[in-house]
Scaffold this active site. Structure first.
Site, PDB file in Angstrom:
ATOM      1  N   GLY A   1       0.834  -1.179   0.000  1.00 13.14           N
ATOM      2  CA  GLY A   1       0.000   0.000   0.000  1.00 13.14           C
ATOM      3  C   GLY A   1       0.877   1.240   0.000  1.00 13.14           C
TER       4      GLY A   1
ATOM      5  N   ILE B   1       2.494   2.719   2.453  1.00 12.77           N
ATOM      6  CA  ILE B   1       3.757   2.542   3.182  1.00 12.77           C
ATOM      7  C   ILE B   1       4.710   1.672   2.375  1.00 12.77           C
ATOM      8  CG2 ILE B   1       4.839   1.569   5.243  1.00 12.77           C
ATOM      9  CD1 ILE B   1       2.409   2.437   6.839  1.00 12.77           C
TER      10      ILE B   1
ATOM     11  N   ARG C   1       1.792  -5.557  11.916  1.00 10.36           N
ATOM     12  CA  ARG C   1       1.116  -5.868  13.171  1.00 10.36           C
ATOM     13  C   ARG C   1       1.719  -7.135  13.756  1.00 10.36           C
ATOM     14  NH1 ARG C   1      -0.276  -1.389  13.289  1.00 10.36           N
ATOM     15  NH2 ARG C   1      -2.380  -0.496  13.444  1.00 10.36           N
TER      16      ARG C   1
ATOM     17  N   GLU D   1       1.303  -7.606  22.667  1.00  9.28           N
ATOM     18  CA  GLU D   1       1.801  -6.234  22.706  1.00  9.28           C
ATOM     19  C   GLU D   1       0.976  -5.410  23.685  1.00  9.28           C
ATOM     20  OE1 GLU D   1       1.900  -2.513  19.647  1.00  9.28           O
ATOM     21  OE2 GLU D   1       2.788  -4.370  18.867  1.00  9.28           O
TER      22      GLU D   1
ATOM     23  N   HIS E   1       6.811  -0.318  19.072  1.00 15.95           N
ATOM     24  CA  HIS E   1       5.761   0.218  18.189  1.00 15.95           C
ATOM     25  C   HIS E   1       5.929   1.739  18.015  1.00 15.95           C
ATOM     26  CE1 HIS E   1       1.423  -0.731  16.691  1.00 15.95           C
ATOM     27  NE2 HIS E   1       2.038   0.125  15.886  1.00 15.95           N
TER      28      HIS E   1
END
Length: 339
Positions: free
Chosen positions: A178, A180, A255, A283, A302
């Protein structure tokens, strides 16, 4: 008592004469001077300030402070939720009639189950492209140049020269292509790498997940940039890791749930792969989790998308999105099929 600035806020654009706003604030003032009745909901005083600047002299009301007095609004046009705070988001969406939910994160896996039917959900794709892409370049170079090894040697006062790997000529598989992914590709091309972008739908120069069995044994590095959906959860499992080239690098900027953590631990301890992770599963990673001490892994908490330019990018994005909303134009980044 003063409200906690970390709590929720409603931002209303002021009813200032349009001509005065235009003279005082320029183009964005002219555009957003139209937003007389528009209501935003934001949850971080830094975000609130950036939105306020875009909306001129916006009035900020801290939601939690005023909710105790029964002063929550009955409706708002645009809700900007606090990342990861599901209980707060659930309460707002239950008590306030919301038209559009606009996340500032590219991933919406955490909020998707909370959004009522009929409410438009938009993600923050594009806001984090530059910092995440820079983090990916950092991760690849740090692993190839053994930065963590040199930091350890420095702590011990050891002068430990050795031959290092090159990024030039490496084959890098981008799993997720996408905005990114495209930003990562743009920054990696000058290094002379061979890129193998993988996306859901085939197009010229872009592979699909069906090609992974043939691509993984050839890739020197795999960069994870996928959203977390039922389809992508655990995509990096034992079979995926076994197909990776011996000694290959795994970089996760997507993720944590994309990766089977137990399978990754086995591959790390066996020395089959090395990894640089900005996201983990679970996380936050518990203090006693074995992934902290695993062989050949570097972990950041993160932070790939957190940078000093965040507020500027958010303000620019919201100015465009709000303008579209006011003009009745199609909104950016409307979430369909989970992302």
């Amino acid at each position: 008592a003063e409200p906690n600035p970390a709590h929720a806020a409603i931002v209303r654009a002021p009813a200032e004469p349009l001509w005065r706003s235009a003279l005082r604030r320029g183009f964005w003032g002219l555009l957003l001077g139209l937003a007389i009745a528009l209501v935003f909901v934001v949850f971080d005083h830094r975000k609130a300030n950036s939105v306020s600047q875009v909306c001129m002299q916006a009035r900020i009301i801290f939601l939690q402070y005023h909710a105790e007095k029964g002063e929550w609004p009955k409706a708002c046009d645009l809700f900007i939720p606090p990342y990861g705070q599901e209980e707060v988001v659930r309460r707002v969406l239950e008590e306030v009639e919301v038209k559009v939910v606009q996340t500032l994160s590219a991933g919406v896996d955490w909020i998707l189950p909370l959004v009522p039917e009929g409410v438009v959900l938009c993600d923050g794709s594009g806001i984090h492209d530059a910092p995440v892409a820079e983090w990916v370049v950092l991760a690849l170079l740090a692993l190839l140049k053994d930065l963590s090894g040199f930091l350890e040697a420095q702590k011990e006062g050891r002068w430990a020269p050795r031959r290092l790997s090159d990024l030039e000529g490496k084959r890098v598989l981008l799993l997720g292509y996408g905005s990114i992914g495209k930003a990562v590709a743009e920054r990696l091309r000058p290094f002379g790498v061979a890129l193998f972008p993988v996306a859901r739908h085939p197009r010229p120069g872009v592979y699909t997940r069906e090609d992974l069995p043939a691509l993984l044994p050839r890739a020197d590095a795999v960069v994870l940039l996928l959203p977390l959906t039922p389809e992508t959860r655990g995509i990096v499992d034992r079979d995926f890791l076994a197909r990776m080239k011996e000694g290959a690098l795994l970089v996760n900027a997507g993720r944590g749930g994309l990766v089977d953590t137990e399978a990754l631990l086995e591959a790390l301890e066996a020395g089959r792969v090395r990894a640089f992770l900005d996201v983990t599963d679970p996380e936050p990673l518990p203090r006693d989790h074995p992934l902290w001490r695993a062989r050949g892994v570097v972990i950041t908490p993160h932070v790939a998308g957190l940078s000093e330019g965040f507020s500027r990018r958010v303000a620019r994005f919201l100015a465009e999105q709000v303008g579209r909303y006011l003009r009745g134009e199609p909104l950016l980044n409307v979430v369909r099929e989970g992302y």
